[in-house]
Enzyme design. Structure first.
Site, short mmCIF file in Angstrom:
data_model
loop_
_atom_site.label_atom_id
_atom_site.label_comp_id
_atom_site.label_asym_id
_atom_site.label_seq_id
_atom_site.Cartn_x
_atom_site.Cartn_y
_atom_site.Cartn_z
N ASP A 102 0.84 -1.19 0.00
CA ASP A 102 0.00 0.00 0.00
C ASP A 102 0.87 1.24 0.00
O ASP A 102 1.83 1.33 0.78
CB ASP A 102 -0.90 0.02 1.23
CG ASP A 102 -2.34 -0.31 0.91
OD1 ASP A 102 -3.06 0.61 0.49
OD2 ASP A 102 -2.74 -1.48 1.06
N ASP A 209 -3.19 4.36 -2.41
CA ASP A 209 -4.32 4.76 -1.57
C ASP A 209 -4.80 6.16 -1.92
O ASP A 209 -3.99 7.08 -2.12
CB ASP A 209 -3.88 4.69 -0.10
CG ASP A 209 -5.01 4.91 0.87
OD1 ASP A 209 -5.95 4.10 0.88
OD2 ASP A 209 -4.94 5.90 1.64
N GLU A 268 -6.60 3.58 -5.92
CA GLU A 268 -7.92 3.69 -5.29
C GLU A 268 -8.48 5.04 -5.71
O GLU A 268 -7.94 6.08 -5.36
CB GLU A 268 -7.81 3.62 -3.77
CG GLU A 268 -9.16 3.71 -3.08
CD GLU A 268 -9.06 3.90 -1.59
OE1 GLU A 268 -9.98 3.48 -0.87
OE2 GLU A 268 -8.05 4.48 -1.12
N HIS A 343 -10.41 -4.70 1.98
CA HIS A 343 -10.39 -4.43 3.43
C HIS A 343 -11.37 -3.34 3.84
O HIS A 343 -11.63 -3.17 5.04
CB HIS A 343 -8.98 -3.99 3.83
CG HIS A 343 -8.56 -2.73 3.16
ND1 HIS A 343 -8.28 -2.65 1.81
CD2 HIS A 343 -8.38 -1.47 3.63
CE1 HIS A 343 -7.95 -1.41 1.49
NE2 HIS A 343 -8.00 -0.68 2.57
N ASP A 344 -11.91 -2.60 2.88
CA ASP A 344 -12.83 -1.49 3.17
C ASP A 344 -14.28 -1.84 2.86
O ASP A 344 -15.13 -0.94 2.84
CB ASP A 344 -12.43 -0.25 2.36
CG ASP A 344 -11.27 0.51 2.97
OD1 ASP A 344 -11.03 0.35 4.18
OD2 ASP A 344 -10.60 1.24 2.23
#
Length: 588
Positions: A102, A209, A268, A343-344
């Protein structure tokens, strides 16, 4: 679509996301770690995975589960150390696999040394590395933040700093101050510490991210009032895709990544519905990102103003979300992604199919069949391959660990004056949509704590771990795990068709069936990995709990259909799909 010959490695990769705290604990302290991941690399390899995406393992106070980084060049101590990361990188490369990390560089932790300097005084050399603004005052002389923007986790995006008597900007938690990307010195430091440091160690790329938030608007205008009950307003359209974002991304790739070769990047990119804007990020000619995650499907059913207040949707909305980006990249130099969990997000079975015990395995396999037959780089989230589902509704709030979940509950409690009916509805939303659902420990077997840890897990293990676990499925040919393995081999064998092929949807208004074809363009090269020259495949998916008659598109009716694969092994019922069944047919 152009010929698929000589494509970059990352287009055909299968990526497996690991959430380190919840994957495998090797030390018995209840927290997953890097050595735990190393111990399971053969399992991941055997699944058919090419790339591991490791969620943040950097040094962090863990206010936002590692997305608040206090040192980009160190490891969060419970996860391990730099030597463990070196071992992980080597172990993956020895297996012919790659690692992406990330890249969290819109913001850092307020404990990072850079921010500690920045907030120490107004004339500190690093003051301008972050975004500081003086207060405004209302008609009564009361101090107010510079504008009315609401932070992602609730409240204002501005935090008052008493020592220097200014506000700093944070799009997320107050402990996550945003960098000032307009400062060239800041950008250089980020490139050195967060990117080059890890590429020098052998990392192969990054999931980037919140990539569209780096460039802030020159002014900070108030957002339109869409929630009159709150002083803080939804402002994503104002702070995403800022005026210099493409300049910054081009610089970052050119200066910090290009010297290392073909570095994989997947961005993202929330709140960017305009397809033309997406083109600027992922067109090969622009040379910014390889691909981005399109969240249209994952966001389906989430509240517009408050995401954990669900909104109604049906299969047509899911089909629209997927078809939009499948079709948009056709005949372009862009690339896309195929995913349904991360994960979100909540678990895809619970969101888009059925997690009822009698249907969850079928639902898992049907969704897998969909994902593996869509164009783009495929991403799998840990536990998805065994059909893990959402946390049970009867779990109390105390079992939820995520900052966003807890802030939402507190806000609703305040707004509704703790009205029992309203708070029950709020818990319904949390039980359906919260990020915590993806973060329960990985279910390895039916022993203590699902084999995740011999210690007390940092987060409660799902109650169903004895029914859903790796050990139970690994030798069961009818299990989701074995079906995923089979599908990944199937996808790679026919990669021209499924990874690169042209997507065409049919029967859009049907709220039970999702029907589409994947076909090869005339100029595609069918020899690359194909065992037979397959020009076209028909994909039929039943998203309902009722038997459905297959819809046969007109352009397939004159062809002989040959069953290629089905979620129902050995019991295919002619023209009818059983509940949550999926099939692929060759159509010649």
């Amino acid at each position: 679509m152009a010929s698929v010959s000589h494509q970059p490695w990352w287009k055909e990769a299968v990526v497996y996301q690991v959430y380190p705290a919840s994957f495998k604990d090797s030390k018995g302290d209840g927290i997953g770690d890097i050595q735990g991941l190393v111990s399971k690399l053969d399992y991941i390899k055997d699944l058919g995975v090419d790339v591991v995406w490791l969620s943040p393992m950097f040094k962090s106070p863990q206010v936002d589960m590692g997305y608040d980084i206090s040192d980009y060049e160190d490891v969060h101590e419970p996860f391990g150390n730099l030597a463990d990361m070196d071992e992980l990188i080597d172990a993956l490369h020895q297996r012919g696999m790659k690692l992406i990390l990330d890249l969290v560089i819109n913001h850092c932790s307020d404990q990072h040394a850079w921010f500690q300097e920045s907030r120490s005084s107004r004339d500190n050399p690093k003051r301008d590395w972050y975004i500081w603004r003086p207060p405004t005052y209302d008609s009564k002389g009361n101090r107010q933040p510079p504008n009315n923007w609401r932070a992602s986790f609730g409240g204002s995006v501005w935090e008052w700093d008493q020592r220097t008597e200014e506000y700093y900007l944070h799009y997320f938690a107050k402990e996550q101050p945003d960098f000032n990307w307009d400062n060239a010195e800041t950008r250089k430091a980020i490139y050195n510490s967060a990117i080059r440091f890890w590429l020098d160690k052998g990392v192969d790329g990054f999931r980037v991210d919140t990539v569209n938030k780096y460039s802030k608007p020159a002014e900070f205008p108030d957002a339109p009032i869409t929630d009159p009950s709150s002083p803080w307003q939804f402002a994503y359209p104002l702070f995403c895709n800022g005026p210099r974002i493409h300049e910054y991304l081009k610089e970052m790739v050119r200066e910090a990544m290009d010297p290392y070769g073909d570095v994989m990047t997947v961005g993202e990119l929330p709140c960017t519905p305009d397809a033309k804007e997406i083109l600027r990020y992922v067109s090969a000619r622009e040379h910014e990102l390889n691909m981005v995650f399109h969240f249209d499907m994952v966001y389906t059913g989430m509240g517009t103003i408050r995401k954990y207040i669900p909104e109604p949707f049906d299969l047509r909305d899911v089909k629209t979300a997927l078809a939009k980006w499948q079709c948009f990249i056709q005949d372009t130099d862009m690339w896309t992604t195929s995913f349904a969990e991360n994960h979100d997000s909540a678990r895809s079975i619970s969101r888009f199919a059925s997690d009822a015990p009698e249907y969850r395995a079928q639902s898992s396999k049907m969704l897998a069949l969909m994902l593996t037959t869509l164009t783009g780089t495929l991403f799998i989230y840990q536990g998805q391959e065994i059909g893990m589902v959402n946390i049970p509704r009867d779990w109390p709030l105390e079992e939820y660990k995520d900052l966003e979940t807890r802030n939402f509950f507190a806000l609703m409690k305040e707004k509704t004056k703790n009205d029992p009916k309203e708070m029950s509805a709020a818990m319904d939303g949390i039980a359906y949509l919260a990020r915590d659902h993806a973060r329960t420990p990985m279910q390895w077997n039916d022993s203590l704590n699902a084999g995740f840890s011999v210690g007390n897990p940092w987060m409660r293990v799902h109650d169903n771990y004895r029914e859903i676990n790796v050990e139970k499925q690994i030798n069961d040919d009818t299990s989701p795990l074995q079906f995923w393995k089979r599908l990944l081999r199937f996808r790679k064998t026919h990669k021209n068709l499924f990874i690169y092929g042209r997507f065409t949807e049919y029967d859009h208004e049907n709220t039970a069936l999702f029907t589409y074809t994947k076909s090869l363009d005339d100029n595609a090269n069918p020899s690359l990995g194909e065992t037979k020259e397959v020009k076209k495949a028909l994909v039929c998916l039943n998203f309902s709990g009722v038997r459905q008659k297959i819809f046969l598109p007109e352009d397939c009716q004159s062809h002989t259909l040959e069953l290629a694969i089905s979620t129902n092994i050995g019991r295919v019922d002619g023209d009818n799909l059983e509940p949550y069944e999926g099939r692929v047919y060759w159509t010649q």
